[in-house]
Every structure is written in C-alpha cells, then in structure tokens.
Design a protein around this motif. Structure first.
Motif, PDB file in Angstrom:
ATOM      1  N   THR A 195      21.393  41.484 -33.970  1.00 16.52           N
ATOM      2  CA  THR A 195      20.874  40.111 -34.193  1.00 16.52           C
ATOM      3  C   THR A 195      21.216  39.581 -35.655  1.00 16.52           C
ATOM      4  OG1 THR A 195      19.021  40.609 -32.648  1.00 16.52           O
ATOM      5  CG2 THR A 195      18.664  39.145 -34.420  1.00 16.52           C
ATOM      6  N   CYS A 219      24.547  38.191 -35.356  1.00 14.18           N
ATOM      7  CA  CYS A 219      24.526  36.972 -34.949  1.00 14.18           C
ATOM      8  C   CYS A 219      24.330  35.896 -35.918  1.00 14.18           C
ATOM      9  CB  CYS A 219      24.024  37.023 -33.477  1.00 14.18           C
ATOM     10  SG  CYS A 219      24.969  38.069 -32.140  1.00 14.18           S
ATOM     11  N   GLU A 253      14.819  43.873 -36.137  1.00 12.88           N
ATOM     12  CA  GLU A 253      15.484  43.130 -35.295  1.00 12.88           C
ATOM     13  C   GLU A 253      14.501  41.793 -35.132  1.00 12.88           C
ATOM     14  OE1 GLU A 253      16.749  40.879 -31.668  1.00 12.88           O
ATOM     15  OE2 GLU A 253      14.639  42.113 -31.763  1.00 12.88           O
ATOM     16  N   ARG A 304      24.404  37.377 -28.867  1.00 14.58           N
ATOM     17  CA  ARG A 304      23.480  38.482 -28.818  1.00 14.58           C
ATOM     18  C   ARG A 304      23.492  39.346 -27.523  1.00 14.58           C
ATOM     19  NH1 ARG A 304      17.323  36.807 -30.645  1.00 14.58           N
ATOM     20  NH2 ARG A 304      16.759  38.976 -30.506  1.00 14.58           N
TER      21      ARG A 304
END
Length: 209
Positions: free
Chosen positions: A172, A175, A97, A14
């Motif tokens: 985020t 990932c 997020e 990230r």
C-alpha cells in the motif's frame, strides 16, 4: 476469477501486486476512471459503489476494495504470508497498511481529485456528484509531507514497513508513493530511508504488475 481494474489508479495496483506476490492469475478487465467507465450502468450493476478494484469470484460473488481482496486471497492462498504470521505481527501490518491508506492515499487523493479537470464534479470516488474543493489541494500537499516524514522515520527503524519482511503494508505504501510521485507530490530528497526501501520494493517482479 476476474479483477475489475484500472492501470493508472493506485488502489487497483495494490490488488495486482498482492495477486502477483501470491502467484494467483486472474482475468483483468480494464476500466478508465478518468473516462468514467466505473460510473457506467454496466459496471454499477457489478459494483454499485463505483469503485475499483473489485474481484469477481468464480461463483459470481463480488469482493469490493483492495483490503477485502487481500483478506480473501490470503485466506485461500496462505503462502507467501503477507498479512501476518501471528496476532502481533498481523496487528502491526494492518496498522501501517491502514496508515498508508488513510494518511498516504487519502492525502494524495485530496491533492489529485480536487484539481484534475477530468474529475470535475467527482471530488470523491463513487457515483455521487460532489464538486471539487480547491482548498483541499493545499491541504493534501501538507498531509502528504507529514506522511512522508512518518514513513521515512519508520524505515529508519525497520527494513520494511509493517514487519521485517515485505508485506501488505509495503504494497500500500509503494502504491501510494508511486502515485504521489506521478501526480506532482515527489518524495523529498531528505527521505533517504524511503529511497533505500523504494529501490528494493521496485526491484520486485510484482512492482510491474
């Protein structure tokens, strides 16, 4: 600046993607989590939490955790904006997020950490000795399925997750989903909105950071 990193782990990635999007160059210092590098005395002197990533500023200040690194880099390198151009957009980006951090990475972490042989006695990140709980593997799988459903629904409404453009919310989720696929929690074929979005975010140069 120095980034204490781990190539295989989603949270350091990230930070790498965020830094790449901001065109900020840092020295990267690799630590193998499975090998326990982050729990050695040399690293615990830098970050007693034993977590990665950590960003060391030129004055020696240590900034721990990806969201805190995001905030520092955004404040010192405001363009391109990744955390929101106004209070409403910033709140929406942070909500999504945070959702991917808690419900995505949290679920994947339960699934992965509680069955990985190399993480025996390390059921949670950090230096505390915590035994694995096998029952959490199945719970993590169920949580991940729900996470996929929610993200796919969101991407049916919006081109990107937190806004109408690529932001930290996408980083985020990107990932989390890539790591999930790598450890045995593949994106369901029915999640066509995720597939469309994932193709787009994976084509960005920062995806290889």
């Amino acid at each position: 600046m120095k980034l204490y990193d781990c190539q295989m782990a989603p949270n350091p990635r990230r930070a790498r993607i965020f830094l790449h999007e901001k065109n900020v160059d840092v020295e990267k210092i690799e630590h193998n989590i499975l090998g326990g590098d982050n729990l050695k005395e040399t690293y615990l002197k830098i970050n007693p939490w034993g977590t990665l990533p950590a960003l060391e500023l030129d004055d020696g200040t240590i900034i721990r955790e990806a969201p805190a690194i995001f905030r520092y880099i955004e404040a010192t390198n405001p363009e391109p904006n990744l955390l929101g151009n106004n209070p409403k957009e910033a709140a929406e980006i942070e909500a999504w997020e945070r959702f991917s951090e808690l419900q995505g990475m949290g679920a994947i972490g339960e699934f992965f950490r509680n069955q990985m042989e190399g993480l025996s006695g390390r059921g949670l990140p950090g230096p505390a000795s915590l035994e694995q709980i096998p029952a959490l593997v199945e719970r993590g799988k169920k949580r991940a399925a729900w996470y996929y459903e929610q993200i796919d629904q969101r991407l049916g409404e919006s081109e990107y997750i937190g806004s109408d453009r690529y932001t930290a919310a996408d980083i985020t989720a990107q990932c989390a989903i890539d790591f999930a696929n790598a450890v045995g929690l593949p994106t369901p074929e029915t999640c066509t909105n995720i597939a469309r979005w994932h193709k787009a975010v994976s084509a960005r140069p920062s995806a290889a950071a």
